[in-house]
Design a protein around this motif. Structure first.
Motif, PDB file in Angstrom:
ATOM      1  N   GLY A   4      -0.390  -2.529   4.181  1.00 42.95           N
ATOM      2  CA  GLY A   4       0.366  -1.356   4.593  1.00 42.95           C
ATOM      3  C   GLY A   4       1.328  -1.652   5.716  1.00 42.95           C
ATOM      4  N   ARG A   5       0.828  -1.492   6.958  1.00 45.09           N
ATOM      5  CA  ARG A   5       1.723  -1.547   8.120  1.00 45.09           C
ATOM      6  C   ARG A   5       2.485  -2.866   8.255  1.00 45.09           C
ATOM      7  NH1 ARG A   5      -2.477  -1.080  12.161  1.00 45.09           N
ATOM      8  NH2 ARG A   5      -3.644  -1.787  10.351  1.00 45.09           N
ATOM      9  N   TYR A  40      -1.356   5.492  14.899  1.00 49.70           N
ATOM     10  CA  TYR A  40      -0.675   6.776  15.126  1.00 49.70           C
ATOM     11  C   TYR A  40      -0.749   7.191  16.602  1.00 49.70           C
ATOM     12  CZ  TYR A  40      -0.407   7.568  10.087  1.00 49.70           C
ATOM     13  OH  TYR A  40      -0.122   7.475   8.757  1.00 49.70           O
ATOM     14  N   GLN A  91       2.317   6.503  -6.775  1.00 55.76           N
ATOM     15  CA  GLN A  91       1.060   7.161  -6.403  1.00 55.76           C
ATOM     16  C   GLN A  91       1.223   8.674  -6.521  1.00 55.76           C
ATOM     17  OE1 GLN A  91      -0.613   7.822  -2.359  1.00 55.76           O
ATOM     18  NE2 GLN A  91      -2.387   6.671  -3.070  1.00 55.76           N
ATOM     19  N   LEU A 150       6.586   3.643  12.670  1.00 58.47           N
ATOM     20  CA  LEU A 150       6.221   4.884  11.975  1.00 58.47           C
ATOM     21  C   LEU A 150       7.347   5.914  12.065  1.00 58.47           C
ATOM     22  CD1 LEU A 150       2.548   5.282  13.239  1.00 58.47           C
ATOM     23  CD2 LEU A 150       3.269   4.594  10.965  1.00 58.47           C
ATOM     24  N   VAL A 162      -7.977  -3.242   0.746  1.00 60.63           N
ATOM     25  CA  VAL A 162      -6.939  -2.869   1.719  1.00 60.63           C
ATOM     26  C   VAL A 162      -7.606  -2.656   3.075  1.00 60.63           C
ATOM     27  CG1 VAL A 162      -7.142  -0.360   1.326  1.00 60.63           C
ATOM     28  CG2 VAL A 162      -4.957  -1.290   2.126  1.00 60.63           C
ATOM     29  N   ALA A 197       0.842  -1.202   0.000  1.00 61.19           N
ATOM     30  CA  ALA A 197       0.000   0.000   0.000  1.00 61.19           C
ATOM     31  C   ALA A 197       0.876   1.250   0.000  1.00 61.19           C
ATOM     32  CB  ALA A 197      -0.901   0.001   1.235  1.00 61.19           C
ATOM     33  N   PRO A 198       0.382   2.327  -0.625  1.00 62.44           N
ATOM     34  CA  PRO A 198       1.144   3.578  -0.618  1.00 62.44           C
ATOM     35  C   PRO A 198       1.262   4.126   0.805  1.00 62.44           C
ATOM     36  CG  PRO A 198      -1.065   3.921  -1.508  1.00 62.44           C
ATOM     37  CD  PRO A 198      -0.910   2.454  -1.313  1.00 62.44           C
ATOM     38  N   MET A 199       2.470   4.426   1.221  1.00 62.11           N
ATOM     39  CA  MET A 199       2.669   4.969   2.578  1.00 62.11           C
ATOM     40  C   MET A 199       3.703   6.090   2.580  1.00 62.11           C
ATOM     41  SD  MET A 199       2.397   1.634   5.031  1.00 62.11           S
ATOM     42  CE  MET A 199       3.238   0.570   3.862  1.00 62.11           C
ATOM     43  N   THR A 200       3.235   7.267   2.965  1.00 68.63           N
ATOM     44  CA  THR A 200       4.108   8.444   3.033  1.00 68.63           C
ATOM     45  C   THR A 200       5.224   8.217   4.030  1.00 68.63           C
ATOM     46  OG1 THR A 200       2.376   9.937   2.371  1.00 68.63           O
ATOM     47  CG2 THR A 200       4.111  10.875   3.730  1.00 68.63           C
ATOM     48  N   SER A 215      -6.130  -3.268   7.336  1.00 65.53           N
ATOM     49  CA  SER A 215      -5.904  -4.124   8.510  1.00 65.53           C
ATOM     50  C   SER A 215      -5.666  -5.583   8.139  1.00 65.53           C
ATOM     51  CB  SER A 215      -7.076  -4.025   9.506  1.00 65.53           C
ATOM     52  OG  SER A 215      -7.294  -2.680   9.874  1.00 65.53           O
ATOM     53  N   GLY A 244       2.851   8.597  -1.480  1.00 66.58           N
ATOM     54  CA  GLY A 244       2.305   9.678  -2.301  1.00 66.58           C
ATOM     55  C   GLY A 244       3.410  10.602  -2.789  1.00 66.58           C
ATOM     56  N   ARG A 274      -7.193   5.419  -6.648  1.00 66.01           N
ATOM     57  CA  ARG A 274      -7.545   5.045  -5.272  1.00 66.01           C
ATOM     58  C   ARG A 274      -8.715   5.911  -4.821  1.00 66.01           C
ATOM     59  NH1 ARG A 274      -4.272   4.227   0.471  1.00 66.01           N
ATOM     60  NH2 ARG A 274      -4.676   2.016   0.355  1.00 66.01           N
ATOM     61  N   HIS A 277      -4.185   9.375  -6.563  1.00 63.57           N
ATOM     62  CA  HIS A 277      -4.763   9.351  -5.209  1.00 63.57           C
ATOM     63  C   HIS A 277      -6.066  10.148  -5.224  1.00 63.57           C
ATOM     64  CE1 HIS A 277      -5.322   9.170  -1.013  1.00 63.57           C
ATOM     65  NE2 HIS A 277      -4.093   9.370  -0.588  1.00 63.57           N
ATOM     66  N   PHE A 337      -5.261   1.356  10.973  1.00 62.44           N
ATOM     67  CA  PHE A 337      -4.043   2.165  10.873  1.00 62.44           C
ATOM     68  C   PHE A 337      -4.117   3.524  11.541  1.00 62.44           C
ATOM     69  CE2 PHE A 337      -4.018   5.544   7.508  1.00 62.44           C
ATOM     70  CZ  PHE A 337      -5.301   5.401   7.003  1.00 62.44           C
TER      71      PHE A 337
HETATM   72  C1  LIG Z   1       2.625   5.664   7.704  1.00 62.65           C
HETATM   73  C2  LIG Z   1       1.484   5.622   6.739  1.00 62.65           C
HETATM   74  C3  LIG Z   1       1.493   6.471   5.625  1.00 62.65           C
HETATM   75  C4  LIG Z   1       0.440   6.441   4.699  1.00 62.65           C
HETATM   76  N1  LIG Z   1       0.503   7.230   3.566  1.00 62.65           N
HETATM   77  C5  LIG Z   1      -0.420   7.078   2.591  1.00 62.65           C
HETATM   78  C6  LIG Z   1      -0.256   7.713   1.321  1.00 62.65           C
HETATM   79  O1  LIG Z   1       0.735   8.423   1.049  1.00 62.65           O
HETATM   80  N2  LIG Z   1      -1.218   7.524   0.390  1.00 62.65           N
HETATM   81  C7  LIG Z   1      -2.325   6.736   0.630  1.00 62.65           C
HETATM   82  O2  LIG Z   1      -3.170   6.587  -0.254  1.00 62.65           O
HETATM   83  N3  LIG Z   1      -2.478   6.103   1.813  1.00 62.65           N
HETATM   84  C8  LIG Z   1      -1.542   6.225   2.778  1.00 62.65           C
HETATM   85  N4  LIG Z   1      -1.666   5.504   3.946  1.00 62.65           N
HETATM   86  C9  LIG Z   1      -2.769   4.520   4.077  1.00 62.65           C
HETATM   87  C10 LIG Z   1      -2.287   3.135   3.607  1.00 62.65           C
HETATM   88  O3  LIG Z   1      -2.062   3.099   2.212  1.00 62.65           O
HETATM   89  C11 LIG Z   1      -3.296   2.021   3.948  1.00 62.65           C
HETATM   90  O4  LIG Z   1      -4.499   2.283   3.274  1.00 62.65           O
HETATM   91  C12 LIG Z   1      -3.569   1.925   5.449  1.00 62.65           C
HETATM   92  O5  LIG Z   1      -2.351   1.889   6.168  1.00 62.65           O
HETATM   93  C13 LIG Z   1      -4.374   0.669   5.766  1.00 62.65           C
HETATM   94  O6  LIG Z   1      -3.624  -0.481   5.490  1.00 62.65           O
HETATM   95  P1  LIG Z   1      -2.970  -1.358   6.699  1.00 62.65           P
HETATM   96  O7  LIG Z   1      -4.082  -1.565   7.673  1.00 62.65           O
HETATM   97  O8  LIG Z   1      -2.513  -2.615   6.032  1.00 62.65           O
HETATM   98  O9  LIG Z   1      -1.868  -0.553   7.293  1.00 62.65           O
HETATM   99  C14 LIG Z   1      -0.640   5.546   4.901  1.00 62.65           C
HETATM  100  C15 LIG Z   1      -0.637   4.700   6.023  1.00 62.65           C
HETATM  101  C16 LIG Z   1       0.405   4.719   6.926  1.00 62.65           C
HETATM  102  C17 LIG Z   1       0.394   3.765   8.089  1.00 62.65           C
END
Ligand SMILES: Cc1cc2nc3c(=O)[nH]c(=O)nc-3n(C[C@H](O)[C@H](O)[C@H](O)COP(=O)(O)O)c2cc1C
Length: 367
Positions: free
Chosen positions: A334-335, A306, A104, A363, A293, A26-29, A295, A61, A224, A171, A302
């Motif tokens: 993601g996580r 935080y 993304q 994180l 997507v 998954a996309p994660m900043t 959990s 992103g 997305r 996005h 998610f």
């Molecule tokens: C640290 C972090 C950064 C994230 N950044 C983005 C992002 O840049 N773009 C996006 O669409 N979602 C972002 N998300 C959401 C994740 O893509 C994902 O949808 C969310 O973590 C749920 O998936 P998980 O339960 O497997 O972690 C972010 C999530 C986390 C934890």
């Protein structure tokens, strides 16, 4: 291969995209790109996930401009020559490890705080200038700004294909710029960019259509989407399947190939009377592949992470059951992948006793 998860490791073949398995990062900043340029740390981070057996990586992103797109520190762009070269290094490294990677493209829109950016005098962009319903923080975008935003997205898409990305994800979720046009609470315009679903999808459709015209018919484009909003987890952009169809059909007609349907918990039903999730509905209504997507493999969701909630490894049985009945095609993680680059390999090899809990510490480092 561990009994019970075979479906996750079947190849995915669609008209334009073929992947070795069904697991998508998954996309994660990360905020680890000083000067908005992805450097060696970013190359290593994504290469480790490719080596860990993920079928497709979606990047964090990435900004399509240098001015209004982000207020988050050290978010990379794909606009400057240095940033383009940095992304080419990432792509080459991931492909060298046998992986596939999509970018993304993310414009924060109303969630950018100008005062925290290099350009505090440039107002943030959004459909109606509302961050929260009823609270006007900025003026609505004017026609020139809308045209500029579309052009910037298209240019960023062209640069992404040139850098070698296998696909692009726009996005369009989580209340950011594109989503601010979709949702009738954040888009109260009465011109061609607002009103009914035709008006509220027009901004996204223009980006997609013009990208498609530049990149050709064979290049995979993902969008997305989310029903939920950052300011309202219980929001529903589409109140029922008919409205969802009116949301998704114009995007398909514009040239979208795959829907990435964001939920905080993938097992939650989207509409009363059916246990289909959001990705399930997108696939059913459009006939297009979809990504779910939320959990996966973890006990908590998610946003709670935080604030420090620790998530324990959780069963994949519900996920497997849904994928076996073809509710959706791909699953984003993601996580679990943030915490452990080897997560996919461990699942494939049945190394369940090696799966890790997710703590807030991950994180902070985002290694
Ligand atoms: C640290 C972090 C950064 C994230 N950044 C983005 C992002 O840049 N773009 C996006 O669409 N979602 C972002 N998300 C959401 C994740 O893509 C994902 O949808 C969310 O973590 C749920 O998936 P998980 O339960 O497997 O972690 C972010 C999530 C986390 C934890």
């Amino acid at each position: 291969m561990a009994a019970g998860t075979d479906i996750l490791f079947e190849a995915f073949k669609s008209e334009k995209l073929t992947l070795p398995n069904r697991i998508v990062m998954a996309p994660m900043t990360r905020s680890f790109s000083p000067g908005h340029v992805p450097g060696d740390n970013v190359v290593e981070y994504y290469r480790r996930r490719a080596e860990g057996g993920v079928g497709l990586i979606l990047t964090e992103g990435v900004s399509p401009n240098t001015t209004t797109a982000t207020g988050t520190p050290n978010v990379p762009n794909i606009v400057t020559d240095d940033a383009k070269a940095g992304w080419k290094n990432v792509v080459d490294s991931v492909k060298g490890a046998g992986g596939k990677i999509g970018i993304q493209l993310w414009h924060e829109g109303p969630f950018r705080n100008p005062s925290k950016t290099e350009f505090p005098d440039i107002p943030s962009w959004s459909a109606s200038g509302h961050k929260m319903p009823g609270k006007a923080l900025w003026e609505p975008m004017n026609d020139d700004e809308i045209e500029l935003a579309i052009t910037e997205f298209v240019d960023a898409a062209v640069a992404s294909k040139e850098a070698g990305f296998d696909c692009i994800e726009f996005h369009g979720a989580h209340s950011y710029l594109i989503d601010s046009f979709f949702w009738d609470k954040s888009n109260i315009r009465d011109d061609q960019w607002g009103g009914d679903w035709t008006g509220r999808t027009r901004f996204a459709c223009e980006i997609i259509k013009r990208t498609r015209a530049k990149l050709g018919n064979d290049y995979p484009l993902i969008i997305r989407l989310s029903q939920w909003k950052q300011q309202d987890f219980d929001a529903n952009s589409a109140a029922n399947p008919d409205e969802l169809s009116k949301w998704l059909t114009p995007l398909v007609d514009a040239g979208i190939d795959i829907f990435h349907c964001s939920q905080r918990r993938f097992w939650e039903p989207t509409f009363d009377g059916s246990d289909l999730n959001f990705a399930g509905w997108a696939a059913k209504l459009t006939g297009k592949p979809s990504i779910s997507v939320g959990s996966v493999g973890l006990s908590g969701e998610f946003t709670a992470a935080y604030s420090g909630e620790v998530s324990k490894p959780a069963s994949l049985d519900n996920l497997v059951a849904r994928m076996e009945r073809n509710e959706f095609d791909l699953i984003a993680v993601g996580r679990a992948l943030l915490q452990d680059a080897q997560w996919a390999n461990k699942i494939r090899e049945g190394r369940n006793d090696e799966l890790m809990e997710f703590t807030k510490d991950a994180l902070a480092t985002l290694e």
